[in-house]
Design an enzyme around this catalytic site. Sequence first.
Site, PDB file in Angstrom:
ATOM      1  CG  HIS A  85     -23.601 -16.880  -7.073  1.00 17.36           C
ATOM      2  ND1 HIS A  85     -24.276 -16.097  -7.963  1.00 17.36           N
ATOM      3  CD2 HIS A  85     -23.107 -17.921  -7.793  1.00 17.36           C
ATOM      4  CE1 HIS A  85     -24.203 -16.626  -9.181  1.00 17.36           C
ATOM      5  NE2 HIS A  85     -23.500 -17.746  -9.097  1.00 17.36           N
ATOM      6  CD  GLU A  87     -22.950 -11.896  -4.601  1.00 15.06           C
ATOM      7  OE1 GLU A  87     -22.343 -11.092  -5.320  1.00 15.06           O
ATOM      8  OE2 GLU A  87     -22.985 -13.119  -4.856  1.00 15.06           O
ATOM      9  CB  CYS A 115     -26.311 -13.377 -10.436  1.00 13.67           C
ATOM     10  SG  CYS A 115     -26.887 -14.469  -9.102  1.00 13.67           S
ATOM     11  CB  CYS A 118     -27.206 -13.124  -5.382  1.00 16.71           C
ATOM     12  SG  CYS A 118     -26.331 -14.711  -5.313  1.00 16.71           S
TER      13      CYS A 118
END
Length: 174
Positions: A85, A87, A115, A118
């Site tokens: 991801h 992040e 999410c 993260c």
Amino acid sequence: MSSFDRPNWDEYFMLQAELAKLRSNCMTRQVGAVIVRNHRQLATGYNGTPPGIKNCFEGGCKRCQLRMEGKIESGASLDRCLCNHAEANAIMHCAILGIEAGIKGAILYTTFVPCLECTKMAITIGIRKFVCLDAYPETDYDLLEEAGVEVISLDKNRITKWAKELVSKYDNSE
């Protein structure tokens, strides 16, 4: 005195996150993230397969391929996804470079609310403020509240305004 309009800090750094997402190689969702402290950009990230792994859009992630084929619903089988991801990539970028990101008021700018995974990483390193554009279905808002993380949603129309202004400068230069 004439009026001079420019993006505020949140808009400015969200535009940086929007720019970062252009590098995403994930075929299901493009996300960009920026970690900022004291109005200085520390790290950027975008989502996609790890370095050295075939790009998602080239078949590198079977889970994303199945998602695009409609065989997996959004949010399902995330543990099978090879894409990091945005992040997480920004947080790892700080770790690789030895940057202390989460102390002293760091802010995570991201095009989607993070999410669960993260969010846990950001909380662990001490980030207590997220500035976001869109919701994400797998966000754990109870965890964010318990950790004291402030979540701010920006007006997409303001980001669109600045992006259009930037592009118009290229359209008019002939």
